[in-house]
Design a protein around this motif. Structure first.
Motif, mmCIF file in Angstrom:
data_model
loop_
_atom_site.group_PDB
_atom_site.id
_atom_site.type_symbol
_atom_site.label_atom_id
_atom_site.label_comp_id
_atom_site.label_asym_id
_atom_site.label_seq_id
_atom_site.Cartn_x
_atom_site.Cartn_y
_atom_site.Cartn_z
ATOM 1 N N GLU A 57 51.564 60.938 62.319
ATOM 2 C CA GLU A 57 50.872 60.384 61.151
ATOM 3 C C GLU A 57 51.199 58.907 60.956
ATOM 4 O O GLU A 57 50.487 58.191 60.252
ATOM 5 C CB GLU A 57 51.249 61.158 59.893
ATOM 6 N N ALA A 62 48.688 56.028 61.043
ATOM 7 C CA ALA A 62 47.906 55.575 59.888
ATOM 8 C C ALA A 62 48.180 54.109 59.590
ATOM 9 O O ALA A 62 47.290 53.368 59.147
ATOM 10 C CB ALA A 62 48.239 56.435 58.665
ATOM 11 N N ALA A 78 47.822 59.187 55.701
ATOM 12 C CA ALA A 78 49.082 59.905 55.914
ATOM 13 C C ALA A 78 49.148 61.181 55.081
ATOM 14 O O ALA A 78 49.835 62.140 55.457
ATOM 15 C CB ALA A 78 50.262 58.996 55.572
ATOM 16 N N TRP A 122 45.762 64.793 56.568
ATOM 17 C CA TRP A 122 45.827 64.869 58.029
ATOM 18 C C TRP A 122 44.476 65.190 58.655
ATOM 19 O O TRP A 122 44.187 64.747 59.765
ATOM 20 C CB TRP A 122 46.870 65.903 58.445
ATOM 21 N N ILE A 163 57.741 56.485 55.367
ATOM 22 C CA ILE A 163 57.575 57.928 55.168
ATOM 23 C C ILE A 163 58.958 58.561 55.064
ATOM 24 O O ILE A 163 59.798 58.411 55.956
ATOM 25 C CB ILE A 163 56.780 58.562 56.326
#
Length: 516
Positions: A60, A63, A77, A80, A122
């Motif tokens: 992810e 992104a 993110a 999905w 993240i």
């Protein structure tokens, strides 16, 4: 037509040059196939006459590279499906068979950078989450496409994801073998092969050809059930989720966490409690059947409807439970809890999975499914509910002795079973009635053992302590405990069956759950 599945971790779209790859022959020296491509997966597919499916594993974190604004990065993110669709469109335009390409998004952790000074952070997942998510994506694809050959290409992609994919791929081999354990033990001759491929690193300015080699991957199955009885009993919906991952998030303070967590756990319990309850029932059945196989008590496998406190579920029920568990983990364990955007910086905070619990539960369910198929197949070979003695002899020869590779991995040993079947066969020559309790057929030399066995049996049925260790004797004599086995004769056929009251059945189930 045979089917080929190719898995590949992908990086930033547009970052790969089209170069020439040469797939090496079996000798790993001669060039067998050469073609220009952006990804080695494309070469592997085009070189094969099999129907080919490509699964692109997409972190992810990508992104950050394809989003134009921090808000768009957070959106991709956190969604999905949207990220998979966008990446699928980008990669399909440069690959040869776009209609057979699937993109699967993976969780990421760390800080990632894109254009216009975009920064995406993240928080939550860890390395184990990457491995688990890749394993689940591979397992889902393997079930969906029923591939005969499976290849993981490790030539491209972010290093940490390639590392996690390599670990997940070996676990996939174990999972596949556990899921078809009944076929392996009963002589199924057709099963998938697994390979890892790798190309030489691409150098800027050099168009190749770059050698691309394949090596077969093997992995041994467990000689024990993936989950202990105590672990199965303790399973709850929150067992599969790591809520402590939120503590690492800078945009969630401890006060918010203390307020939010009880509600999150309660919501998860309400939504997935019924699923986990059914998993526990299936897993206990699987553990009992595994104990019967592993500790040489095959009569249990032929008569699970007599021995077990619940009849084994159908294969479809267990398959549905496996799919339900993976859906639960994918939708809940990596759920975004909070996100924020501030001056070019995007932050996403999400939950994480409990890797060991999730992974071993999936493996245990796969093994349960194959053991249930094995038991149902053996039940179909019975004669009117009774088990012919020749069936137990066949099982010893076919499973414990005939499948040397898999019997060795499970550490099966037929020596005790061979001895006990010989004793049972000899005792059957003393039948004076159509059916007799096995203990009444023992020779005069064993008269004292007979008396002790009958006394132990009476005490057990009354729930009293015994002089002898009847649990130890049950496993030491291949489950053919003379106080609970009936021996019958019908024509020239000798048959056996368990004769159990409710108390004895309860005891036997507890032994199969905890044989130690």
């Amino acid at each position: 037509m045979p089917r080929l599945c190719v898995f590949e971790v992908i990086g930033v779209p547009g970052s790969y040059e089209k170069v020439s790859y040469s797939i090496l022959g079996e000798s790993m020296r001669e060039e067998a196939y050469t073609r220009d491509a952006v990804l080695p997966a494309d070469v592997l597919c085009s070189s094969s006459s099999d129907e080919c499916y490509t699964v692109l594993l997409a972190p992810e974190a990508l992104a950050a590279s394809i989003a134009e604004t921090p808000s768009e990065a957070v959106d991709l993110a956190s969604n999905w499906r949207k990220l998979e669709t966008l990446l699928g469109e980008l990669y399909s335009s440069v690959l040869e068979s776009p209609e057979k390409i699937e993109v699967k998004a993976l969780p990421s952790y760390g800080v990632f950078y894109g254009g216009n000074n975009l920064e995406l952070s993240i928080y939550g997942p860890e390395y184990g989450d990457l491995e688990l998510s890749i394993f689940m994506a591979m397992l889902e694809a393997l079930g969906q496409y029923s591939c005969d050959r499976v290849v993981l290409d490790t030539s491209v992609g972010y290093n940490i994801y390639v590392s996690a994919a390599s670990r997940a791929f070996r676990t996939l081999v174990v999972a596949y073998k556990l899921g078809i354990l009944d076929r392996l033990l009963l002589g199924g001759d057709k099963y998938a092969k697994f390979y890892v491929s790798a190309a030489s690193p691409v150098r800027r300015g050099y168009k190749g050809p770059y050698p691309l080699s394949l090596q077969e991957v093997g992995a041994k199955i467990f000689p024990s059930f993936p989950l202990l009885s105590s672990a199965i009993s303790g399973l709850k919906p929150e067992s599969f989720i790591s809520y402590s991952s939120l503590k690492r998030c800078p945009c969630i303070d401890e006060t918010d966490l203390d307020r939010v967590l009880p509600g999150l756990k309660a919501e998860t319990g309400r939504k997935w409690g019924r699923l986990v309850a059914s998993l526990k029932v299936f897993l206990k059945q699987g553990l009992k059947l595994f104990t019967a196989l592993r500790l040489n008590t095959p009569l249990v496998l032929y008569q699970p409807d007599i021995v077990l406190d619940e009849e084994p579920p159908g294969q479809g029920e267990v398959e549905e439970a496996i799919n339900g568990l993976m859906e639960f983990i994918a939708s809940e364990a990596w759920r975004t809890i909070k996100s924020a955007v501030d001056e070019g910086r995007a932050v996403v905070c999400r939950l994480a999975a409990t890797r060991s619990t999730s992974l071993y539960t999936i493996l245990a369910l796969l093994e349960t499914m194959s053991l249930i198929r094995l038991a149902r197949h053996l039940m179909s070979r019975r004669a009117g509910g009774m088990v012919p003695l020749r069936e137990l002899e066949w099982f010893k020869e076919e499973v414990y002795e005939g499948r040397h590779e898999f019997a060795e991995e499970l550490r099966l040993n037929a020596r005790m079973l061979e001895r006990d079947l010989k004793e049972l066969k000899l005792a059957s020559t003393r039948l004076s009635q159509q059916c007799q309790l096995y203990s009444t057929l023992r020779g005069p030399v064993e008269e004292q053992k007979q008396r002790q066995s009958r006394e132990d049996s009476r005490k057990l049925r009354r729930g009293k302590p015994m002089a002898g260790d009847i649990k130890r004797n049950f496993f030491a004599h291949s489950g053919l405990l003379d106080s609970i086995v009936n021996v019958c004769k019908s024509g020239d056929e000798i048959t056996v069956t368990y004769t159990l009251d409710e108390n004895m059945k309860k005891q036997l189930n507890s032994w199969l759950l905890s044989p130690e």
